[in-house]
Scaffold this motif. Structure first.
Motif, PDB file in Angstrom:
ATOM      1  N   PRO A 171      40.841  32.144  58.618  1.00 13.98           N
ATOM      2  CA  PRO A 171      40.250  30.807  57.638  1.00 13.98           C
ATOM      3  C   PRO A 171      39.372  30.763  58.922  1.00 13.98           C
ATOM      4  O   PRO A 171      39.853  30.641  60.301  1.00 13.98           O
ATOM      5  CB  PRO A 171      40.611  29.210  56.973  1.00 13.98           C
ATOM      6  CG  PRO A 171      42.597  30.600  57.052  1.00 13.98           C
ATOM      7  CD  PRO A 171      42.219  31.483  57.702  1.00 13.98           C
ATOM      8  N   VAL A 172      38.047  30.017  58.564  1.00 14.22           N
ATOM      9  CA  VAL A 172      37.019  29.509  59.415  1.00 14.22           C
ATOM     10  C   VAL A 172      36.846  28.176  59.196  1.00 14.22           C
ATOM     11  O   VAL A 172      37.009  27.717  58.276  1.00 14.22           O
ATOM     12  CB  VAL A 172      35.652  30.842  58.976  1.00 14.22           C
ATOM     13  CG1 VAL A 172      35.810  31.994  59.708  1.00 14.22           C
ATOM     14  CG2 VAL A 172      34.894  30.074  58.017  1.00 14.22           C
ATOM     15  N   THR A 173      36.272  27.399  60.723  1.00 14.50           N
ATOM     16  CA  THR A 173      35.960  26.260  60.529  1.00 14.50           C
ATOM     17  C   THR A 173      34.452  26.324  60.568  1.00 14.50           C
ATOM     18  O   THR A 173      33.817  26.319  61.289  1.00 14.50           O
ATOM     19  CB  THR A 173      36.645  25.067  61.506  1.00 14.50           C
ATOM     20  OG1 THR A 173      38.117  25.532  61.510  1.00 14.50           O
ATOM     21  CG2 THR A 173      36.036  23.566  61.057  1.00 14.50           C
ATOM     22  N   VAL A 174      34.070  25.703  59.325  1.00 14.11           N
ATOM     23  CA  VAL A 174      32.751  25.056  59.424  1.00 14.11           C
ATOM     24  C   VAL A 174      32.405  23.660  59.074  1.00 14.11           C
ATOM     25  O   VAL A 174      32.951  23.363  57.474  1.00 14.11           O
ATOM     26  CB  VAL A 174      32.116  25.972  58.164  1.00 14.11           C
ATOM     27  CG1 VAL A 174      30.420  25.806  57.907  1.00 14.11           C
ATOM     28  CG2 VAL A 174      32.102  27.953  57.926  1.00 14.11           C
ATOM     29  N   GLU A 175      31.546  22.541  59.738  1.00 13.50           N
ATOM     30  CA  GLU A 175      31.316  21.163  59.168  1.00 13.50           C
ATOM     31  C   GLU A 175      30.575  21.164  57.595  1.00 13.50           C
ATOM     32  O   GLU A 175      29.337  21.083  57.878  1.00 13.50           O
ATOM     33  CB  GLU A 175      30.923  20.770  60.614  1.00 13.50           C
ATOM     34  CG  GLU A 175      30.713  19.323  60.303  1.00 13.50           C
ATOM     35  CD  GLU A 175      31.938  18.510  60.398  1.00 13.50           C
ATOM     36  OE1 GLU A 175      32.772  17.340  59.340  1.00 13.50           O
ATOM     37  OE2 GLU A 175      33.277  19.488  60.778  1.00 13.50           O
ATOM     38  N   PRO A 176      30.861  19.927  57.050  1.00 15.34           N
ATOM     39  CA  PRO A 176      30.132  20.420  55.730  1.00 15.34           C
ATOM     40  C   PRO A 176      29.125  19.257  55.678  1.00 15.34           C
ATOM     41  O   PRO A 176      29.125  18.336  56.252  1.00 15.34           O
ATOM     42  CB  PRO A 176      31.416  20.086  55.100  1.00 15.34           C
ATOM     43  CG  PRO A 176      32.168  19.305  55.757  1.00 15.34           C
ATOM     44  CD  PRO A 176      32.812  19.848  56.815  1.00 15.34           C
ATOM     45  N   GLU A 177      28.115  19.422  55.083  1.00 14.61           N
ATOM     46  CA  GLU A 177      26.852  18.786  55.373  1.00 14.61           C
ATOM     47  C   GLU A 177      27.410  17.898  54.023  1.00 14.61           C
ATOM     48  O   GLU A 177      27.194  16.383  54.770  1.00 14.61           O
ATOM     49  CB  GLU A 177      25.556  19.195  54.611  1.00 14.61           C
ATOM     50  CG  GLU A 177      25.296  20.850  55.792  1.00 14.61           C
ATOM     51  CD  GLU A 177      23.733  21.411  55.378  1.00 14.61           C
ATOM     52  OE1 GLU A 177      23.694  21.216  54.657  1.00 14.61           O
ATOM     53  OE2 GLU A 177      24.294  21.741  56.249  1.00 14.61           O
ATOM     54  N   ASN A 178      27.493  18.067  52.949  1.00 14.47           N
ATOM     55  CA  ASN A 178      27.729  16.893  51.708  1.00 14.47           C
ATOM     56  C   ASN A 178      28.831  16.944  51.751  1.00 14.47           C
ATOM     57  O   ASN A 178      30.022  17.774  51.669  1.00 14.47           O
ATOM     58  CB  ASN A 178      27.269  17.346  50.782  1.00 14.47           C
ATOM     59  CG  ASN A 178      25.350  17.581  51.187  1.00 14.47           C
ATOM     60  OD1 ASN A 178      24.632  16.909  51.660  1.00 14.47           O
ATOM     61  ND2 ASN A 178      24.738  18.350  51.165  1.00 14.47           N
TER      62      ASN A 178
END
Length: 393
Positions: A171-178
């Motif tokens: 799994p990758v970590t991506v900062e959500p915008e909403n």
């Protein structure tokens, strides 16, 4: 977790003949095992079918099975075993989703495939070696994330060849915008988001006209003739182009929504029931609502802290004002804009439904996070002391 990475390959004429021979052997082994299972009255198991395959190779009728690698033949028996297990679980009610039918015989005109285990293939710089096939020229559109455990060579109905690798991904970590987004799916406009954005689906009218014209030609051709086969191949190529356009559109939209939002809220649509409407069956099938939902759910597991929530199909999302919560009741499909009788605000029908879907989806996501927590109460519950106050009437 495991994922599939698919790449286009370009075999030579000699390799195409070897692949055709391999596909035919895999198809014959699968059909022979299925026929043997039906004749015996019960499924005998992989070990019995494998011994039958060994005996059939010694006969004059099936001696040509030795000309191909034995690994895809054994994998064909494993595929039949999985098909029977899914069928048995479906009968017993242990499998979720619609009922699964028993395995059927493979056809020569359908999509052909053969799976190789790790011992029967090898990765090279720009090619892939398959046992008794050779080095296949591969179009590496993206690198493999890890060492593949198996590879499946596929020939679709349009005559194209692909390699499908099974790899392990993290799994990758991506900062959500909403925090979340609600998606209301439709026909004319594929998706209306709770943010107000409208996403239109690709236009297939030109391809549909070409397909209908070629299908009329196919109906006039003699069965078994070369002209009929050429027309069938042209239709398959047009349908493959249409499927590729739809798949590309759904992949891009689902990836963007899952990356930008922590929660993607969808509605549980009864697609199988809606397709029975003969006036809207083609449009609903072309939209690909079920595929879009499956993509969102799969990609939510790849990115950390992502959820795809599906709300109930009986939720009155089009009957409630997203601003004040006033319920005005059921509306006709021809009504596209609504003025709330309580607050006086004007809503787009689909945009209002998307906002209500987002609210319900966020509530479901919070409830699932609360009930699914690992921690428990540290101290055991103690009975409360009797109250000494008097109730005042």
């Amino acid at each position: 977790m495991k994922a599939r990475y698919q790449y286009r390959i370009y075999p030579t004429n000699q390799q195409k003949q070897s692949l055709a021979q391999l596909f035919g052997c895999v198809r014959v082994v699968f059909n022979d095992a299925l026929a043997f299972s039906k004749e015996s009255g019960k499924y005998p198991g992989v070990s019995v079918l494998s011994s039958q395959l060994t005996l059939s190779k010694k006969t004059a009728e099936r001696e040509w099975l030795k000309d191909v690698s034995s690994v895809p033949l054994q994998q064909a028996l494993q595929d039949l075993d999985v098909a029977y297990r899914n069928f048995f679980k479906s009968i017993k009610g242990e499998r979720k989703g619609p009922k699964v039918s028993p395995p059927r015989f493979k056809k020569k005109t359908s999509q052909q495939s053969a799976r190789f285990a790790k011992t029967a293939f090898k990765l090279k710089a720009s090619k892939v070696y398959l046992a008794k096939i050779g080095d296949l020229k591969t179009k590496w559109s993206r690198p493999l994330p890890s060492e593949p455990s198996s590879v499946t060579v596929i020939k679709d109905c349009a005559g194209r060849y692909f390699l499908s690798f099974v790899v392990e991904i993290l799994p990758v970590t991506v900062e959500p915008e909403n925090q979340g987004v609600g998606v209301d799916l439709g026909i004319k406009t594929f998706a209306v988001l709770s943010t107000g954005e409208k996403v239109s689906s690709p236009n297939y009218d030109k391809l549909n006209r070409k397909i209908r014209r070629e299908q009329r030609k196919l109906a006039r051709r003699i069965k078994g003739s070369k002209r009929r086969e050429r027309v069938r191949l042209r239709i398959a190529k047009l349908q493959a182009r249409k499927a590729d356009i739809r798949k590309d559109f759904l992949h891009k939209l689902s990836t963007r929504l899952v990356r930008e939002n922590s929660v993607v809220a969808l509605e549980d649509l009864n697609v199988s029931g809606m397709v029975k409407n003969r006036c809207l069956a083609r449009a609903i099938s072309e939209a690909g609502w079920g595929t879009f939902r499956a993509m969102c759910e799969a990609k939510s597991t790849v990115i950390e802290d992502r959820q795809t929530v599906v709300i109930s199909r009986w939720e009155p999302t089009s009957q409630i004002c997203s601003g004040c919560g006033y319920r005005w009741g059921k509306l006709d499909l021809s009504v596209r804009e609504v003025v709330c009788l309580n607050c006086g605000s004007m809503h787009c029908r689909d945009g209002n439904a998307a906002k209500n879907i987002e609210k319900s989806g966020l509530e479901l996501a919070q409830d699932s996070n609360w009930t699914g927590r690992v921690c428990k109460t540290g101290l055991p519950a103690m009975p409360a002391e009797p109250s000494t106050c008097l109730d005042v009437a």
